[in-house]
Scaffold this active site. Sequence first.
Site, PDB file in Angstrom:
ATOM      1  N   CYS A 121       0.926  -1.177  -0.180  1.00 42.51           N
ATOM      2  CA  CYS A 121       0.006   0.042  -0.043  1.00 42.51           C
ATOM      3  C   CYS A 121       0.855   1.280   0.128  1.00 42.51           C
ATOM      4  CB  CYS A 121      -0.703   0.014   1.084  1.00 42.51           C
ATOM      5  SG  CYS A 121      -1.731   1.449   1.387  1.00 42.51           S
ATOM      6  N   CYS A 169      -0.094   4.083   2.622  1.00 45.27           N
ATOM      7  CA  CYS A 169       0.356   3.523   3.928  1.00 45.27           C
ATOM      8  C   CYS A 169       1.595   3.980   4.364  1.00 45.27           C
ATOM      9  CB  CYS A 169       0.003   2.131   3.866  1.00 45.27           C
ATOM     10  SG  CYS A 169      -1.309   1.460   3.839  1.00 45.27           S
TER      11      CYS A 169
END
Length: 328
Positions: free
Chosen positions: A72, A75
């Site tokens: 991700c 993230c």
Amino acid sequence: MSDNNPFGGIGGQYATSVQYGGAEPDVAKPAIGDAPATAGLIKDTTTATFAADVIQESRRQPVLVDFWAPWCGPCKQLTPLLEKAVKAASGKVKLVKMNIEDHPSVAGQLGIQSIPAVIAFKDGQPVDGFMGAVPESQIGEFINKVGGKNGGAPQVAEALAAAVEARGAGDVQTAADIYDAILEQAPETVEAIAGLGELLFEAGDAEGAEAVLARAPEAKKEAPPLAALRAKMALAAQAASLGNPAEFERRLAANPADHQARFDLAMIQNARGERTQAADNLLAIVKADRSWNEDGAKTQLLQFFEAWGMTDEATLSARRKLSSLLFS
């Protein structure tokens, strides 16, 4: 943030509380040293430990859970900002990180459908949250809200105390982060300007320290903490141009009355942090010849006092000795 809370329907290392977080300041600063991990404040959890790390811990203080995954991209942007803001909060909240690729069941039970996602837990229950890589200023606001305290002058004092405590513990990066966060919320705080500038200077970034000092408002540029840092930087620059201390020691061995050699050696000793030795050499000149260089040794000693701070142990000791010389 609670108006858009996607989780609304879902059924410290340093003792001083700090409530400051915010966007990056205009002046970028490098990492300062290798800061140790903040014990107990930020940790990873698993499915097996989630109940203890989050549910039980949130009965003592708010816990933020960062749900993320290695693949991700957002993230990777959010997590460092979360960690910085949690450090700046200095124990008011904790951060627990959960890799949903390795531990998907908890996120599934909470109905999380996209990451990054952050949920705040209090008293064993999720109470608020947000999704996506939000700006750092919003993270600071979120922590202030779930931490149950609004920013203000008392929190500035608490934040400064936490920065001093972190610095005393050798955690200079956390201290720098706290100063940085204070200045985002209260940019005229001279103690934070001086603290961050001094950390940068001690890390070898004189240019960065100058840039931080330049952020001081015009009316406060001569405030004692800022004047002390400028004096320290000026003394270091002066000492750097003097050369090898061994040469001055050789000259003094041959002629103890070589006041210029003793003066230059004192400058180098001060730059090396040898404050007592530096003061003693200047005091020796004052004792031997007040007229040398128009009482230059005493003038330089007073500059040392300003750079060291009037409550520094070396300042107090040398000031007593100077008074004894002048008034005996």
